[in-house]
Motif scaffolding. Structure first.
Motif, PDB file in Angstrom:
ATOM      1  N   SER A  75      -2.746 -12.212  -8.121  1.00  0.00           N
ATOM      2  CA  SER A  75      -4.166 -12.543  -8.318  1.00  0.00           C
ATOM      3  C   SER A  75      -5.088 -11.341  -8.145  1.00  0.00           C
ATOM      4  CB  SER A  75      -4.582 -13.635  -7.328  1.00  0.00           C
ATOM      5  OG  SER A  75      -4.397 -13.163  -5.989  1.00  0.00           O
ATOM      6  N   HIS A  76      -4.595 -10.258  -7.549  1.00  0.00           N
ATOM      7  CA  HIS A  76      -5.439  -9.102  -7.254  1.00  0.00           C
ATOM      8  C   HIS A  76      -5.008  -7.833  -7.980  1.00  0.00           C
ATOM      9  CE1 HIS A  76      -6.840 -11.851  -4.233  1.00  0.00           C
ATOM     10  NE2 HIS A  76      -7.803 -11.000  -3.923  1.00  0.00           N
ATOM     11  N   ARG A  77      -4.071  -7.960  -8.894  1.00  0.00           N
ATOM     12  CA  ARG A  77      -3.620  -6.790  -9.643  1.00  0.00           C
ATOM     13  C   ARG A  77      -4.678  -6.356 -10.647  1.00  0.00           C
ATOM     14  NH1 ARG A  77       2.660  -8.652 -10.410  1.00  0.00           N
ATOM     15  NH2 ARG A  77       3.124  -8.479  -8.191  1.00  0.00           N
ATOM     16  N   ARG A  78      -4.701  -5.054 -10.895  1.00  0.00           N
ATOM     17  CA  ARG A  78      -5.641  -4.436 -11.846  1.00  0.00           C
ATOM     18  C   ARG A  78      -7.090  -4.519 -11.368  1.00  0.00           C
ATOM     19  NH1 ARG A  78      -2.110  -2.182 -14.798  1.00  0.00           N
ATOM     20  NH2 ARG A  78      -0.619  -3.312 -16.057  1.00  0.00           N
ATOM     21  N   HIS A  79      -7.253  -4.596 -10.031  1.00  0.00           N
ATOM     22  CA  HIS A  79      -8.593  -4.605  -9.429  1.00  0.00           C
ATOM     23  C   HIS A  79      -8.768  -3.469  -8.421  1.00  0.00           C
ATOM     24  CE1 HIS A  79      -8.300  -8.787 -10.916  1.00  0.00           C
ATOM     25  NE2 HIS A  79      -9.595  -8.627 -11.132  1.00  0.00           N
ATOM     26  N   GLY A  80      -7.839  -2.508  -8.413  1.00  0.00           N
ATOM     27  CA  GLY A  80      -7.958  -1.361  -7.521  1.00  0.00           C
ATOM     28  C   GLY A  80      -7.353  -1.549  -6.142  1.00  0.00           C
ATOM     29  N   VAL A  81      -6.703  -2.680  -5.893  1.00  0.00           N
ATOM     30  CA  VAL A  81      -6.123  -2.939  -4.576  1.00  0.00           C
ATOM     31  C   VAL A  81      -4.998  -1.950  -4.280  1.00  0.00           C
ATOM     32  CG1 VAL A  81      -4.897  -4.617  -3.133  1.00  0.00           C
ATOM     33  CG2 VAL A  81      -6.770  -5.371  -4.614  1.00  0.00           C
ATOM     34  N   GLY A  82      -4.110  -1.751  -5.238  1.00  0.00           N
ATOM     35  CA  GLY A  82      -3.003  -0.822  -5.036  1.00  0.00           C
ATOM     36  C   GLY A  82      -3.489   0.585  -4.745  1.00  0.00           C
ATOM     37  N   ARG A  83      -4.447   1.048  -5.540  1.00  0.00           N
ATOM     38  CA  ARG A  83      -4.986   2.390  -5.291  1.00  0.00           C
ATOM     39  C   ARG A  83      -5.693   2.462  -3.946  1.00  0.00           C
ATOM     40  NH1 ARG A  83      -7.661   3.869 -10.940  1.00  0.00           N
ATOM     41  NH2 ARG A  83      -8.470   1.831 -10.488  1.00  0.00           N
ATOM     42  N   ALA A  84      -6.358   1.386  -3.551  1.00  0.00           N
ATOM     43  CA  ALA A  84      -7.074   1.384  -2.266  1.00  0.00           C
ATOM     44  C   ALA A  84      -6.108   1.492  -1.088  1.00  0.00           C
ATOM     45  CB  ALA A  84      -7.934   0.124  -2.132  1.00  0.00           C
ATOM     46  N   VAL A  85      -5.003   0.752  -1.124  1.00  0.00           N
ATOM     47  CA  VAL A  85      -4.067   0.827   0.005  1.00  0.00           C
ATOM     48  C   VAL A  85      -3.353   2.175   0.027  1.00  0.00           C
ATOM     49  CG1 VAL A  85      -3.790  -1.673   0.319  1.00  0.00           C
ATOM     50  CG2 VAL A  85      -2.198  -0.451  -1.169  1.00  0.00           C
ATOM     51  N   VAL A  86      -3.015   2.711  -1.143  1.00  0.00           N
ATOM     52  CA  VAL A  86      -2.367   4.033  -1.180  1.00  0.00           C
ATOM     53  C   VAL A  86      -3.341   5.104  -0.690  1.00  0.00           C
ATOM     54  CG1 VAL A  86      -1.375   5.814  -2.675  1.00  0.00           C
ATOM     55  CG2 VAL A  86      -0.652   3.424  -2.936  1.00  0.00           C
ATOM     56  N   ALA A  87      -4.600   5.047  -1.117  1.00  0.00           N
ATOM     57  CA  ALA A  87      -5.597   6.040  -0.675  1.00  0.00           C
ATOM     58  C   ALA A  87      -5.798   5.982   0.841  1.00  0.00           C
ATOM     59  CB  ALA A  87      -6.928   5.818  -1.392  1.00  0.00           C
ATOM     60  N   ALA A  88      -5.835   4.779   1.401  1.00  0.00           N
ATOM     61  CA  ALA A  88      -5.999   4.640   2.852  1.00  0.00           C
ATOM     62  C   ALA A  88      -4.775   5.187   3.584  1.00  0.00           C
ATOM     63  CB  ALA A  88      -6.243   3.178   3.228  1.00  0.00           C
ATOM     64  N   LEU A  89      -3.597   4.945   3.033  1.00  0.00           N
ATOM     65  CA  LEU A  89      -2.365   5.467   3.631  1.00  0.00           C
ATOM     66  C   LEU A  89      -2.365   7.003   3.594  1.00  0.00           C
ATOM     67  CD1 LEU A  89       0.535   4.582   4.711  1.00  0.00           C
ATOM     68  CD2 LEU A  89       1.290   5.185   2.416  1.00  0.00           C
ATOM     69  N   VAL A  90      -2.704   7.577   2.451  1.00  0.00           N
ATOM     70  CA  VAL A  90      -2.752   9.033   2.305  1.00  0.00           C
ATOM     71  C   VAL A  90      -3.721   9.635   3.322  1.00  0.00           C
ATOM     72  CG1 VAL A  90      -3.502  10.901   0.768  1.00  0.00           C
ATOM     73  CG2 VAL A  90      -1.983   9.095  -0.094  1.00  0.00           C
ATOM     74  N   PRO A 111       1.932   5.719 -14.564  1.00  0.00           N
ATOM     75  CA  PRO A 111       0.462   5.826 -14.646  1.00  0.00           C
ATOM     76  C   PRO A 111      -0.244   5.453 -13.343  1.00  0.00           C
ATOM     77  CG  PRO A 111       1.325   4.734 -16.597  1.00  0.00           C
ATOM     78  CD  PRO A 111       2.469   4.856 -15.623  1.00  0.00           C
ATOM     79  N   PHE A 112       0.265   4.448 -12.641  1.00  0.00           N
ATOM     80  CA  PHE A 112      -0.333   4.052 -11.372  1.00  0.00           C
ATOM     81  C   PHE A 112      -0.231   5.177 -10.349  1.00  0.00           C
ATOM     82  CE2 PHE A 112       0.454   2.493  -7.044  1.00  0.00           C
ATOM     83  CZ  PHE A 112      -0.811   1.986  -6.763  1.00  0.00           C
ATOM     84  N   TYR A 113       0.975   5.703 -10.162  1.00  0.00           N
ATOM     85  CA  TYR A 113       1.149   6.730  -9.142  1.00  0.00           C
ATOM     86  C   TYR A 113       0.460   8.038  -9.509  1.00  0.00           C
ATOM     87  CZ  TYR A 113       3.967   3.654  -6.348  1.00  0.00           C
ATOM     88  OH  TYR A 113       4.369   2.610  -5.562  1.00  0.00           O
ATOM     89  N   GLU A 114       0.392   8.369 -10.781  1.00  0.00           N
ATOM     90  CA  GLU A 114      -0.375   9.550 -11.182  1.00  0.00           C
ATOM     91  C   GLU A 114      -1.862   9.332 -10.898  1.00  0.00           C
ATOM     92  OE1 GLU A 114       0.708  10.728 -15.165  1.00  0.00           O
ATOM     93  OE2 GLU A 114       2.485  11.774 -14.423  1.00  0.00           O
ATOM     94  N   ALA A 115      -2.363   8.116 -11.121  1.00  0.00           N
ATOM     95  CA  ALA A 115      -3.767   7.806 -10.802  1.00  0.00           C
ATOM     96  C   ALA A 115      -4.029   7.900  -9.304  1.00  0.00           C
ATOM     97  CB  ALA A 115      -4.132   6.406 -11.316  1.00  0.00           C
ATOM     98  N   CYS A 116      -2.980   7.737  -8.500  1.00  0.00           N
ATOM     99  CA  CYS A 116      -3.100   7.868  -7.045  1.00  0.00           C
ATOM    100  C   CYS A 116      -2.977   9.323  -6.592  1.00  0.00           C
ATOM    101  CB  CYS A 116      -2.031   7.025  -6.354  1.00  0.00           C
ATOM    102  SG  CYS A 116      -2.281   5.243  -6.490  1.00  0.00           S
ATOM    103  N   GLY A 117      -2.742  10.239  -7.533  1.00  0.00           N
ATOM    104  CA  GLY A 117      -2.692  11.656  -7.211  1.00  0.00           C
ATOM    105  C   GLY A 117      -1.309  12.267  -7.119  1.00  0.00           C
ATOM    106  N   PHE A 118      -0.258  11.492  -7.359  1.00  0.00           N
ATOM    107  CA  PHE A 118       1.096  12.024  -7.279  1.00  0.00           C
ATOM    108  C   PHE A 118       1.447  12.794  -8.543  1.00  0.00           C
ATOM    109  CE2 PHE A 118       1.180   8.665  -4.189  1.00  0.00           C
ATOM    110  CZ  PHE A 118       1.976   9.172  -3.177  1.00  0.00           C
ATOM    111  N   GLY A 119       2.140  13.906  -8.361  1.00  0.00           N
ATOM    112  CA  GLY A 119       2.668  14.664  -9.486  1.00  0.00           C
ATOM    113  C   GLY A 119       4.113  14.286  -9.723  1.00  0.00           C
ATOM    114  N   ARG A 120       4.589  14.600 -10.910  1.00  0.00           N
ATOM    115  CA  ARG A 120       5.981  14.302 -11.248  1.00  0.00           C
ATOM    116  C   ARG A 120       6.921  15.315 -10.596  1.00  0.00           C
ATOM    117  NH1 ARG A 120       5.650  13.909 -17.614  1.00  0.00           N
ATOM    118  NH2 ARG A 120       3.584  13.001 -17.630  1.00  0.00           N
ATOM    119  N   THR A 121       8.055  14.828 -10.170  1.00  0.00           N
ATOM    120  CA  THR A 121       9.126  15.685  -9.668  1.00  0.00           C
ATOM    121  C   THR A 121      10.440  15.124 -10.172  1.00  0.00           C
ATOM    122  OG1 THR A 121       9.473  14.401  -7.644  1.00  0.00           O
ATOM    123  CG2 THR A 121       7.881  16.210  -7.529  1.00  0.00           C
ATOM    124  N   ARG A 122      11.457  15.895 -10.054  1.00  0.00           N
ATOM    125  CA  ARG A 122      12.798  15.387 -10.345  1.00  0.00           C
ATOM    126  C   ARG A 122      13.360  14.861  -9.041  1.00  0.00           C
ATOM    127  NH1 ARG A 122      15.774  17.457 -15.078  1.00  0.00           N
ATOM    128  NH2 ARG A 122      17.498  16.728 -13.814  1.00  0.00           N
TER     129      ARG A 122
END
Length: 130
Positions: A75-90, A111-122
């Motif tokens: 019910s709360h997806r695509r409303h910034g909840v995921g980014r908010a909890v990741v940003a608070a954790l960071v 796309p979600f994790y890149e929007a949270c600031g993560f870069g790609r790694t192997r």
């Protein structure tokens, strides 16, 4: 919505959120004990008294932490909840002196994790169970 960092958690409520987010079998998990024992930080997003988002980071006792279990209620997806909890954790991990935060994810979540600031790694992954 309110975001709480390193707060007490309700094991049953957090277990229900994980069942909804990941489609696991419905079995209670001792989240309180697990978080206190293994996690450096955790974040719960709450809306109208109900947990709607969660993430935590386990760590190596030094400079590295590993992000796990990002979960958001349907019910709360695509409303910034995921980014908010990741940003608070960071932010909390930075304040605790953690230098590196690792995360593994499926390609569809890039796309979600890149929007949270993560870069790609192997990275490598080895399944230990059948």
């Amino acid at each position: 919505m309110r975001v709480h960092v390193r707060c007490p958690v309700d094991d049953d409520e957090l277990s229900r959120l994980h069942v909804e987010a990941f489609g696991h079998a419905d079995s209670p998990v001792p989240w309180s004990e697990r978080l206190e024992r293994h996690s450096r930080s955790w974040v719960v997003a709450e809306d109208e008294g109900r947990a709607v988002g969660f993430v935590h980071a386990v760590w190596d006792g030094g400079a590295h932490a590993f992000l796990l279990d990002t979960a958001v209620a349907r019910s709360h997806r695509r409303h910034g909840v995921g980014r908010a909890v990741v940003a608070a954790l960071v932010a909390d991990l930075r304040s605790l002196g953690v230098e590196w935060l690792h995360v593994d994810y499926e390609a569809r979540l890039e796309p979600f994790y890149e929007a949270c600031g993560f870069g790609r790694t192997r990275a490598g992954l080895l399944r230990l169970s059948e």
